[in-house]
Enzyme design. Sequence first.
Site, PDB file in Angstrom:
ATOM      1  N   LEU A   1      29.551  41.165  34.213  1.00  0.00           N
ATOM      2  CA  LEU A   1      30.245  39.894  33.996  1.00  0.00           C
ATOM      3  C   LEU A   1      30.437  39.173  35.312  1.00  0.00           C
ATOM      4  O   LEU A   1      30.651  39.803  36.354  1.00  0.00           O
ATOM      5  CB  LEU A   1      31.602  40.154  33.348  1.00  0.00           C
ATOM      6  N   LYS A   2      30.339  37.842  35.238  1.00  0.00           N
ATOM      7  CA  LYS A   2      30.661  37.004  36.404  1.00  0.00           C
ATOM      8  C   LYS A   2      31.950  36.280  36.061  1.00  0.00           C
ATOM      9  O   LYS A   2      31.979  35.433  35.169  1.00  0.00           O
ATOM     10  CB  LYS A   2      29.566  35.938  36.601  1.00  0.00           C
ATOM     11  N   ILE A   3      33.005  36.611  36.770  1.00  0.00           N
ATOM     12  CA  ILE A   3      34.286  35.960  36.522  1.00  0.00           C
ATOM     13  C   ILE A   3      34.514  34.952  37.646  1.00  0.00           C
ATOM     14  O   ILE A   3      34.617  35.335  38.820  1.00  0.00           O
ATOM     15  CB  ILE A   3      35.444  36.996  36.516  1.00  0.00           C
TER      16      ILE A   3
END
Length: 212
Positions: free
Chosen positions: A82-84
């Site tokens: 995931l890219k937060i």
Amino acid sequence: MEIFLDSANLKEIERFSDYSVIDGITTNPTLLSKENSKLEDVIKLCKKLNLFIFIQTLEDDYLKIYEEGKEYYKIYPERIILKIPFSLEGLKSLKLFKKENIPYSVTAIFSLSQIILSLKYEPKYVIPYINRIGRYGGEPFKIIKDAKTVIKDNDIKTKILSASFRSSKEIEEAMVNGSNAVTIPSNIFEEILDNPLSKKAIEDFKRDYFKI
Ligand code: G3P
């Protein structure tokens, strides 16, 4: 060292995977919309090609970010990261992902202090935006170098994945200054692979050999 393709273009992903130089791809909502690609199709292709895929969350509230991220993760748990995007709510969501061992990175990084705060949650990667930092008057390579020192001194496992490139020179500088990984847009990739001087040297070698 890892190399990723910064693209959501299905044909490009297939082509670059065939070159065997990429570990995976990084996407973001802008790239998906630019290519008119459905996220499900991009994930399906990465699954088929055994590629890592970075997917960016869109929600603003930390619980919603967590729910959104969990849904993506379920589709391809082996290789989704995931890219937060960096924000207070984003940081709050990291605690929840960490608890469940869901791999996450912190993206849209513009300063060393943002990296320092993100490191508190030991993300798999921090993603500084090299060209954009430079465009706004910052020093992207100094940020990487200093982040590397902080990471080492504190014995943290987080890797630096540099993104937002406009030239191969920026990629070189990012790696020399301590990036562990880079994500490269296809046009810069092509430019590196298709060097006319290398091509000429190869042709010259062949021509010389056949003179014998
Ligand atoms: O992967 C994130 C990164 O692509 C943002 O880069 O090119 O939009 O500045 P850019």
